[in-house]
Write a protein that holds these residues in place. Structure first.
Motif, short mmCIF file in Angstrom:
data_model
loop_
_atom_site.label_atom_id
_atom_site.label_comp_id
_atom_site.label_asym_id
_atom_site.label_seq_id
_atom_site.Cartn_x
_atom_site.Cartn_y
_atom_site.Cartn_z
N ASN A 51 46.72 22.69 23.17
CA ASN A 51 47.55 23.48 23.88
C ASN A 51 48.48 22.81 24.64
OD1 ASN A 51 46.14 25.51 22.50
ND2 ASN A 51 44.65 25.81 24.29
N GLY A 79 60.23 26.01 27.84
CA GLY A 79 59.90 27.33 28.11
C GLY A 79 61.24 27.84 29.20
N TYR A 135 59.60 37.89 26.48
CA TYR A 135 58.41 36.96 25.73
C TYR A 135 58.71 36.68 24.32
CZ TYR A 135 53.69 35.56 24.47
OH TYR A 135 52.44 34.93 23.81
N GLY A 138 61.21 33.62 24.10
CA GLY A 138 60.84 32.30 24.81
C GLY A 138 60.96 32.17 25.97
N VAL A 140 59.29 32.14 29.64
CA VAL A 140 58.05 31.96 30.39
C VAL A 140 57.84 32.57 31.83
CG1 VAL A 140 57.53 30.07 28.63
CG2 VAL A 140 58.57 29.44 30.92
N ARG A 170 50.64 35.26 30.16
CA ARG A 170 52.12 34.71 29.50
C ARG A 170 53.18 34.90 29.99
NH1 ARG A 170 51.18 40.43 26.60
NH2 ARG A 170 50.14 41.01 28.35
N ASP A 396 54.77 25.33 25.80
CA ASP A 396 55.50 26.58 25.37
C ASP A 396 57.11 26.15 25.07
OD1 ASP A 396 53.14 27.82 26.36
OD2 ASP A 396 53.74 28.15 28.35
N SER A 398 60.64 26.27 22.47
CA SER A 398 61.35 27.04 21.28
C SER A 398 62.12 25.91 20.41
CB SER A 398 62.54 27.71 22.13
OG SER A 398 62.24 29.00 22.69
N ARG A 420 53.72 29.31 22.22
CA ARG A 420 53.16 29.51 23.22
C ARG A 420 51.64 28.71 23.31
NH1 ARG A 420 55.78 33.05 26.67
NH2 ARG A 420 54.35 31.85 28.14
#
Length: 443
Positions: A51, A79, A135, A138, A140, A170, A396, A398, A420
């Motif tokens: 992650n 993010g 959210y 994109g 954060v 989130r 996180d 895009s 995410r």
């Protein structure tokens, strides 16, 4: 790899993988010293493990055993960070439009709607809708200003605290108290407001134009911020009147008090109408005081220099190039969304970046400007290394089909992939029909 294959891979990715051959703004990749292309981009491999970003290498270094997603130079951004919004006002346009589009009309319409309709339920539903929009696009982290006037403080701040807790995994959320200077000087208003902001870990602020007792209000705000260890965030000189000079006064006050907290100022429209010598003195003070500036170009173009039947001449966008040349941190943000101050928008920072580039000529070269919706606002919010590609940061991201900043800013990018924690999310924004029962008949 085609778009469908990319989407399928990222919807259910392995625990560890490589995004190979992505392009990113060099200024947002501090761990690597690479020669950027003419737009300021570098091509890299980005490793995602459990992650998080586990490493970054120049593209072409392929000695690794991990599953690989070849992205053929697709653009990636970290993010996004929206440092100046008004989530309490958002999406009231259908029931309370600004019928003449003026600043005075916006103030009047907003006051009518706030006093008649901003219950806890109303604010909570519209705020949650806005957060889902951001959210999906994109974002954060968000900083919102909250109208903190009379009984509204006791309504909106608990709603904000509730949403901050609900969204904690989130979105990082911060709130700023927005009240006129006259309220700052009113013991009955200001004391409870400071207590609320301090208790809920917010930011103190005010709008500085027009204000007859500005220095007294600033002194009181700074003193309260010093007493409680709070940052400051101001709406500054949101007017084309060249006599509006509260930006210089804020900087002078910060320097005189040796204020140690962070200070952010938004709008600063009057700078665009002042004489060069006045601008130079003001910007020198702002740079010395370490103040950050956020431009709200879409809202400023909507409200400034508006008159019926007349094409606007002066646009009110603040002096981003001149500020950046002095080392002043500059950024851009959504500001108002579908409310009397700005009738449009969707809390999409890619749209904000696209319009800011076009409006303020943030190109030729593009160079470092993508940091105005990533690293710079993250630093202004005290979020450490957020908004950058760094080892250990959450994955996180895009991802865009665009391979350059020119391509990115030439289309709406509705087909972006938002990751995410390394996994793609649903990027469908909520349906405005969800709020229909709150709208009633337009006034």
């Amino acid at each position: 790899m085609n778009a469908a294959m990319r989407a399928a891979f990222l919807a259910n990715p392995p625990d560890a993988y490589v995004l190979a051959g992505v392009r990113a703004p060099a200024a947002l990749v501090p761990e690597l010293s690479l020669s950027p292309d003419r737009e300021g981009l570098v091509q890299i491999n980005l490793f995602v493990v459990e992650n998080a970003i586990a490493g970054l290498t120049p593209h072409g270094e392929t000695n690794h055993p991990l599953p690989r997603l070849d992205l053929d130079g697709a653009l990636v951004l970290p993010g996004l960070v929206d440092v100046h919004t008004h989530l309490d006002k958002a999406f009231i346009w259908p029931r309370q439009p600004n019928l003449d589009g003026s600043f005075a009309g916006a103030l009047a319409a907003n006051t009518i709607d706030r006093e008649a309709r901003w219950s806890a339920v109303d604010v909570a539903r519209r705020m949650d809708f806005a957060l889902r929009c951001a959210y999906a696009h994109g974002t954060v982290a968000i900083r919102t200003h909250l109208d903190s006037i009379g009984p509204q403080t006791a309504i909106s701040w608990p709603v904000f605290a509730e949403k901050r807790a609900e969204w904690a995994d989130r979105l990082t959320l911060q709130a700023v108290a927005l009240a006129p200077v006259d309220n700052v000087l009113d013991d009955g208003e200001f004391g409870p407001l400071v207590e609320t902001v301090a208790r809920l870990g917010g930011v103190l602020g005010t709008f500085t134009w027009p204000a007859a007792n500005l220095q007294a209000g600033l002194d009181r705000l700074f003193a309260a911020a010093e007493r409680h260890g709070l940052d400051l965030d101001f709406h500054v000189d949101e007017t084309l009147d060249p006599a509006a000079d509260s930006l210089a006064l804020i900087a002078q006050t910060a320097l005189a008090r040796r204020f140690e907290g962070r200070i952010l100022v938004g709008h600063c429209c009057s700078l665009s109408r002042q004489e060069p010598a006045v601008v130079d003195r003001t910007l020198d003070l702002v740079a010395r005081a370490g103040i950050g500036v956020v431009s709200l170009p879409m809202c400023n173009l909507y409200l400034q220099d508006r008159a019926p039947g007349r094409t606007p001449r002066a646009r009110g966008v603040t002096l981003l190039h001149e500020m950046r040349a002095r080392g002043i941190p500059v950024m851009a943000a959504s500001d108002n969304v579908r409310d009397p101050f700005y009738a449009y928008g969707d809390l999409d920072l890619v749209e904000v970046l696209r319009e800011a580039v076009r409006i303020a000529h943030l190109d030729h070269p593009f160079a470092d400007w993508p940091d105005i919706v990533t690293a710079r606002p993250a630093a202004a919010m005290g979020l450490g290394g957020a908004g950058l590609f760094t080892t250990g940061a959450p994955a996180d991201l895009s991802l865009f089909r665009a391979r350059s900043l020119n391509e990115l800013l030439s289309r709406p990018q509705a087909d972006r992939l938002v990751l995410r924690a390394g996994r793609s999310i649903d990027t469908t924004p909520p349906d405005p029909a969800e709020l229909d029962d709150l709208m009633g008949e337009p006034r």
